[in-house]
Design a protein around this motif. Structure first.
Motif, PDB file in Angstrom:
ATOM      1  N   ASN A   1       1.250  -0.984   0.330  1.00 33.92           N
ATOM      2  CA  ASN A   1       0.109  -0.093  -0.237  1.00 33.92           C
ATOM      3  C   ASN A   1       0.907   1.171   0.064  1.00 33.92           C
ATOM      4  O   ASN A   1       0.738   1.998   0.587  1.00 33.92           O
ATOM      5  N   GLY A   2       1.732   1.096  -0.949  1.00 32.13           N
ATOM      6  CA  GLY A   2       2.930   2.555  -1.198  1.00 32.13           C
ATOM      7  C   GLY A   2       3.787   2.334  -0.670  1.00 32.13           C
ATOM      8  O   GLY A   2       4.302   1.912   0.338  1.00 32.13           O
TER       9      GLY A   2
ATOM     10  N   LYS B   1       2.740   1.987  -5.688  1.00 28.32           N
ATOM     11  CA  LYS B   1       2.198   3.110  -5.882  1.00 28.32           C
ATOM     12  C   LYS B   1       3.870   3.974  -6.321  1.00 28.32           C
ATOM     13  O   LYS B   1       3.407   5.716  -5.445  1.00 28.32           O
TER      14      LYS B   1
ATOM     15  N   GLU C   1       1.315  -3.095  -5.471  1.00 21.10           N
ATOM     16  CA  GLU C   1       0.069  -1.866  -4.802  1.00 21.10           C
ATOM     17  C   GLU C   1       1.840  -0.532  -4.633  1.00 21.10           C
ATOM     18  O   GLU C   1       2.011  -0.142  -3.066  1.00 21.10           O
TER      19      GLU C   1
ATOM     20  N   LYS D   1      -0.140   8.062 -11.544  1.00 18.02           N
ATOM     21  CA  LYS D   1       0.835   8.304 -10.507  1.00 18.02           C
ATOM     22  C   LYS D   1      -0.020   7.985  -9.182  1.00 18.02           C
ATOM     23  O   LYS D   1      -0.549   8.426  -9.285  1.00 18.02           O
ATOM     24  N   GLY D   2       0.994   7.510  -8.550  1.00 14.22           N
ATOM     25  CA  GLY D   2      -0.076   6.969  -6.342  1.00 14.22           C
ATOM     26  C   GLY D   2      -0.303   5.832  -6.875  1.00 14.22           C
ATOM     27  O   GLY D   2      -1.580   5.761  -5.989  1.00 14.22           O
ATOM     28  N   TYR D   3      -0.479   5.110  -7.875  1.00 11.23           N
ATOM     29  CA  TYR D   3      -1.824   3.995  -8.251  1.00 11.23           C
ATOM     30  C   TYR D   3      -0.918   2.230  -8.498  1.00 11.23           C
ATOM     31  O   TYR D   3      -0.239   2.433  -8.999  1.00 11.23           O
ATOM     32  N   SER D   4      -1.961   1.341  -7.595  1.00 10.03           N
ATOM     33  CA  SER D   4      -0.905   0.404  -8.778  1.00 10.03           C
ATOM     34  C   SER D   4      -0.062   0.285  -8.639  1.00 10.03           C
ATOM     35  O   SER D   4       0.960   0.774  -7.640  1.00 10.03           O
TER      36      SER D   4
END
Length: 254
Positions: free
Chosen positions: A9-10, A37, A35, A60-63
């Motif tokens: 998650n990042g 990100k 994820e 950006k910032g995704y998956s």
């Protein structure tokens, strides 16, 4: 041989919360992330003795997914087929002489199920892809698959029937995979445990009370069952709303 899957998650946030401590302590042969990100160049990880393979999402910032491994593969591929545009960075496949390793971040069907149809199309494609690979050599399929397969795979099954990640359609797609030559490794070791989860809401005390879902998996070609040694879920390892799952196999010894 030790393999880990973890939806971080990042990755940048997870690194700040102790990711590298767990990474070095577990000392896995394969470490699969979902994820992440990040885009290329947004993070540099100095992981001695590991090859790094990243599949970045365009947004950006995704998956995004990544695999860190001590073992150089014969081939690396991204997406379902060579040359296919994969804008969300959801699949990495590594080929080795004895097996394929497929790391996946399955699309969420969304709370209002507006992405359910797209999700089911994805499930059909991943099923065909896994069967195609399995016809050549055994497959180790892992990642955040965004489905709780059975009632025992989430704490509050009665109130979640029909919700995203627990629709009958999503569950049936998982059943199809397991009925066609693949094994859910956690259920191989713990067929009736109803308290093993890998994701928890960030709501206060939810994780402490273990009110969670099991949506992160290691699924293997059934012919690999004889090589399975152990599976452990690191419920108390923080850094994400998911926890790491570690599979041990003796495949490299045979």
């Amino acid at each position: 041989m030790k393999l880990v899957t973890w939806n971080v998650n990042g990755i940048r946030a997870c690194v700040r919360k102790g990711f590298l401590d767990f990474f070095h302590e577990i000392d896995a042969d394969f470490f699969c992330l979902q994820e992440t990100k990040v885009q290329a160049g947004q993070i540099e990880l100095d992981l001695e003795d590991y090859y790094q393979y990243w599949n970045y999402a365009q947004r950006k910032g995704y998956s995004g997914t990544a695999i860190f491994t001590k073992h150089k593969p014969l081939r690396v591929s991204y997406g379902f087929q060579e040359g296919e545009t994969e804008p969300e960075g959801r699949i990495i496949t590594l080929e080795y002489p004895e097996f394929y390793l497929v790391n996946v971040y399955t699309p969420n069907s969304k709370r209002d199920l507006t992405r359910l149809e797209e999700r089911l199309e994805w499930e059909d494609r991943i099923f065909d892809y896994l069967k195609e690979l399995d016809a050549e050599k055994p497959v180790i399929y892992c990642g955040d698959l965004n489905v709780a397969h059975q009632e025992i795979d989430l704490k509050n099954d009665k109130t979640n029937h029909g919700n995203s990640g627990f629709t009958q359609e999503e569950r049936d797609k998982m059943t199809r995979i397991l009925a066609n030559g693949f094994t859910d490794t956690l259920r191989y070791f713990y067929p009736e445990r109803d308290d093993i989860f890998t994701w928890w809401s960030y709501m206060k005390t939810i994780r402490e009370r273990n009110i969670g879902w099991r949506i992160d998996y290691f699924i293997v070609s059934s012919q690999l069952e004889k090589y399975l040694k152990n599976l452990e879920v690191y419920r108390y390892t923080l850094g994400s709303d998911h926890c790491p799952v570690c599979l041990e196999m003796n495949l490299e010894e045979n």
